[in-house]
Design a protein around this motif. Structure first.
Motif, PDB file in Angstrom:
ATOM      1  N   GLU A  60      -9.609  -3.873  -1.440  1.00  0.00           N
ATOM      2  CA  GLU A  60      -8.203  -3.319  -1.318  1.00  0.00           C
ATOM      3  C   GLU A  60      -6.955  -3.970  -0.758  1.00  0.00           C
ATOM      4  O   GLU A  60      -5.713  -3.541  -1.758  1.00  0.00           O
ATOM      5  CB  GLU A  60      -7.772  -2.019  -0.696  1.00  0.00           C
ATOM      6  N   LYS A  65      -8.178   0.446   4.982  1.00  0.00           N
ATOM      7  CA  LYS A  65      -8.489  -0.008   3.473  1.00  0.00           C
ATOM      8  C   LYS A  65      -9.389  -1.149   3.835  1.00  0.00           C
ATOM      9  O   LYS A  65      -9.243  -1.349   5.108  1.00  0.00           O
ATOM     10  CB  LYS A  65      -7.172  -1.161   2.874  1.00  0.00           C
ATOM     11  N   THR A  66     -10.360  -1.417   2.512  1.00  0.00           N
ATOM     12  CA  THR A  66     -10.901  -1.652   2.490  1.00  0.00           C
ATOM     13  C   THR A  66     -10.443  -3.771   2.158  1.00  0.00           C
ATOM     14  O   THR A  66      -9.385  -4.174   1.977  1.00  0.00           O
ATOM     15  CB  THR A  66     -11.875  -2.395   1.369  1.00  0.00           C
ATOM     16  N   ASP A  77      -5.289  -7.075  -3.266  1.00  0.00           N
ATOM     17  CA  ASP A  77      -5.305  -6.715  -4.083  1.00  0.00           C
ATOM     18  C   ASP A  77      -3.795  -5.662  -3.927  1.00  0.00           C
ATOM     19  O   ASP A  77      -3.013  -5.902  -4.680  1.00  0.00           O
ATOM     20  CB  ASP A  77      -6.123  -4.916  -4.565  1.00  0.00           C
ATOM     21  N   ALA A  78      -3.323  -5.608  -2.855  1.00  0.00           N
ATOM     22  CA  ALA A  78      -2.119  -4.554  -2.635  1.00  0.00           C
ATOM     23  C   ALA A  78      -1.572  -6.147  -2.496  1.00  0.00           C
ATOM     24  O   ALA A  78      -0.022  -6.139  -2.858  1.00  0.00           O
ATOM     25  CB  ALA A  78      -2.323  -4.447  -1.133  1.00  0.00           C
ATOM     26  N   VAL A 133       0.760  -1.174   0.368  1.00  0.00           N
ATOM     27  CA  VAL A 133       0.019  -0.281   0.173  1.00  0.00           C
ATOM     28  C   VAL A 133       1.112   1.118   0.009  1.00  0.00           C
ATOM     29  O   VAL A 133       0.170   1.905  -1.149  1.00  0.00           O
ATOM     30  CB  VAL A 133      -0.388  -0.158   1.530  1.00  0.00           C
TER      31      VAL A 133
END
Ligand SMILES: Nc1ncnc2c1ncn2[C@@H]1O[C@H](COP(=O)(O)O)[C@@H](O)[C@H]1OP(=O)(O)O
Ligand SMILES: [Mg+2]
Ligand SMILES: [Mg+2]
Ligand SMILES: [Mg+2]
Length: 370
Positions: A140, A136-137, A143-144, A76
């Motif tokens: 997210e 962050k969700t 995905d990071a 992130v």
């Protein structure tokens, strides 16, 4: 007139900032902050790790909620600061996405978000996606983690992340490291290794623990305590064959202890090896806790990963050492996610590297013939 003066002063101040900023200053600052936060995160995980928070990967190696959360956190921060840079990270989120129930996933999200929102400290910048309110969700963060799926290669900028290096050491409560590097055209330019459990001063094993090693190519190697921000430059002391001792893996599966025994007797080394998990060994070599780090293939066909050596190799080179494989060639970080065929690692000070390489070649040549 007034405006012209302002323009001239603006140009002077802009050019003096450019002149006085060393290359990779922003990357160095970001990498230190990311590794510092990941060190706090991983240490907190160790203190509270419960059963079922560790998985076994396809290659039989362990991975914990700490590995996933630390990779999410670092990814992130890198993505906020350098959105175009690809990432070669050890972990991926496939197992987490497939998890029945959400126990692991929720724990990872909680850990990563705690680390992201913790207050800004010296060197941190809010534009790296950290600080109060920056949660962050789940999507997210998964995905990071998966942004670490880049295949590497010879061209361009890329980061490597090993969120917990030496996971076996981490699980034993011994040494582990959070490792981050920036490669540009397959050359390591920035290397950062955080070692939460490593004594800051090897001569005081019961003293303060926790250090971050930092190197930028051409700018030296430094050590910073985890608890503060004071940087100390590291220079490898000169060892002679008679004063040499070496550093190697705890795990005999990772590096052949019998080959290092043979090398040791060829070199006439009498001091026992210091066995330690993770790239903490490179940091220890850079500051002179040992004179030599050997990683000898065990013959099982394992391919070393670039995230396991890129930051460490730069630390040692910037502290005045040499890092090669057992043929005497530099490690090649441009082959993809791995270092290719395993020719081991020989890292030592300039004064002894040639003699060590000679001994390695005698020992491995003899082994090959036997
Ligand atoms: N069979 C293997 N041979 C060499 N290294 C391995 C092997 N399996 C895992 N590793 C990796 O070796 C490194 C640890 O080495 P050391 O023995 O020097 O501590 C880690 O990066 C570990 O991965 P991981 O990052 O998952 O812990
Ligand atoms: Mg691993
Ligand atoms: Mg590793
Ligand atoms: Mg790891």
């Amino acid at each position: 007139m007034h405006n012209r003066l302002r323009l001239i002063l603006g140009i002077i101040s802009r050019s003096s900032t450019t002149m006085s900023t060393p290359p990779f200053a922003s990357e160095r600052q970001l990498a230190i902050s990311a590794v510092r936060r990941a060190c706090v995160l991983t240490s907190s995980v160790f203190n509270k790790l419960v059963k079922n928070e560790t998985l076994t990967k396809g290659d039989k190696s362990p991975v914990t909620v700490g590995d996933y959360a630390a990779q999410a956190l670092i990814s992130v921060m890198l993505t906020h600061a350098f959105p175009a840079d690809p990432i070669v990270g050890e972990e991926d989120a496939a197992e987490l996405r497939a998890e029945e129930g959400k126990t692991l996933r929720e724990r990872i999200i909680e850990l990563a978000n705690q680390a992201l929102v913790s207050p800004l400290v010296e060197g941190d910048k809010v534009e790296w996606g950290i600080g109060p309110g920056q949660t962050k969700t789940s999507a997210e963060l998964l995905d990071a983690i998966d942004r670490g799926n880049y295949n590497g290669g010879r061209i361009g900028r890329m980061w490597t992340i090993d969120p917990i290096d030496g996971t076996k050491g981490f699980l034993r409560g011994e040494q582990f490291a959070v490792c981050l590097s920036l490669l540009v055209d397959a050359q390591v330019q920035v290397g950062i290794i955080g070692c939460p459990n490593l004594p800051f001063d090897a001569s005081k094993p019961e003293g303060e623990r926790g250090c971050i090693f930092v190197a930028v190519r051409g700018q030296g190697c430094h050590q910073i305590p985890l608890s503060s921000y004071t940087e100390t430059r590291l220079t490898m002391p000169t060892f002679t064959p008679s004063s040499l001792n070496f550093l190697e893996s705890v795990e005999a599966l990772h590096s052949s202890h019998s080959t290092t025994d043979t090398i040791s007797s060829i070199l006439g080394i009498t001091r026992p090896p210091v066995r330690m998990d993770s790239q903490a060994k490179y940091g220890c070599l850079a500051r002179g806790d040992g004179g030599l780090y050997l990683r000898m293939p065990t013959g099982v066909g394992y391919r070393e990963k670039i995230w396991d050596h890129a930051p460490g190799a730069l630390l040692v080179e910037e502290a005045g050492g040499i890092v090669t494989d057992s043929r005497g060639l530099p490690l090649d970080f441009g082959l993809g996610r791995t270092l290719g065929e395993n020719f081991g690692v020989v890292a030592a000070g300039k004064a002894v590297h040639a003699a060590v390489l000679d001994a390695v070649q005698q020992a491995t040549g003899a082994k090959a013939k036997a």
